[in-house]
Design an enzyme around this catalytic site. Sequence first.
Site, PDB file in Angstrom:
ATOM      1  N   SER A 139      39.488 -28.588 -36.255  1.00  0.00           N
ATOM      2  CA  SER A 139      39.245 -27.863 -35.007  1.00  0.00           C
ATOM      3  C   SER A 139      39.740 -28.717 -33.860  1.00  0.00           C
ATOM      4  CB  SER A 139      37.744 -27.593 -34.839  1.00  0.00           C
ATOM      5  OG  SER A 139      37.453 -27.098 -33.546  1.00  0.00           O
ATOM      6  N   TYR A 152      28.970 -31.022 -34.001  1.00  0.00           N
ATOM      7  CA  TYR A 152      30.228 -30.411 -34.454  1.00  0.00           C
ATOM      8  C   TYR A 152      31.411 -31.289 -34.087  1.00  0.00           C
ATOM      9  CZ  TYR A 152      33.580 -26.666 -35.500  1.00  0.00           C
ATOM     10  OH  TYR A 152      34.610 -25.914 -36.036  1.00  0.00           O
TER      11      TYR A 152
END
Length: 259
Positions: A139, A152
């Site tokens: 990501s 995250y």
Amino acid sequence: MATKRVVVTGASSGIGAATVRRFREQGWAVVGVARRADRLAELKAETGADVFTADLTRQADVDALRDYLAESGPVHALVNNAGGAMGLDSVEDSRTEDWAWMFEINVLAVKRVTSALLPLLRDGIRMDGGCADIVTVTSIAGHVAYLGGGGYNAAKFAAHALMEVLRLELNGEPIRVIEVAPGMVQTEEFGLVRFRGDAEKAAAAYANVPNPLTAEDIAETIVSSVERPAHVNLDLIVIKPVAQAAPTRIARGPLTPKD
């Protein structure tokens, strides 16, 4: 030339399912891996892909996947797609168990599957020549920190580092290590998981954003990177919608030239 076979994790929905479909369209043999057997059965009926039910946070399941693959034919590519986010809380207030889950699925599962399948990828090279591929979907959260990213960010930064080190370790072998780092991708489940089933919060993230990326956009990028000539390695592919300049710099409303 023999049909090549790819293993795609997180195949029951979103980017994983789209990647299975795209590989099948391109003539690949595919093994889709996920926890939800019912979703996998639907994907198999739709695409003709092979499927294997496994929880990649369990070493026994990963070992069973390895043994199944070893018995059923060569493996030429691996797409580590399984992952996810949980919450948008601060480092101070976030729950340690949420961080543990994010590290398990985004980092440790990638390590487990990669370690288990590397010998099979080498066997595929020996059998059919060419190169093998390890693609990991991370990501932009693994490259740029943002408020609320906490666990995250930490997990995806770790996954990015894992791929960087793996590429160094495999230097000298015909094995390409490819990282695909998407920005805003609108899928049916990512936001629901992050916001613990709150559909309104999940939808708000994409409200009035012109053309966020789709799962099919990422699938196309993954497959095209693997289908490059064998001597070409796309180490890192960052892909964002035009409306997104950074994780928290997102245009909402029509994109128009300045006067």
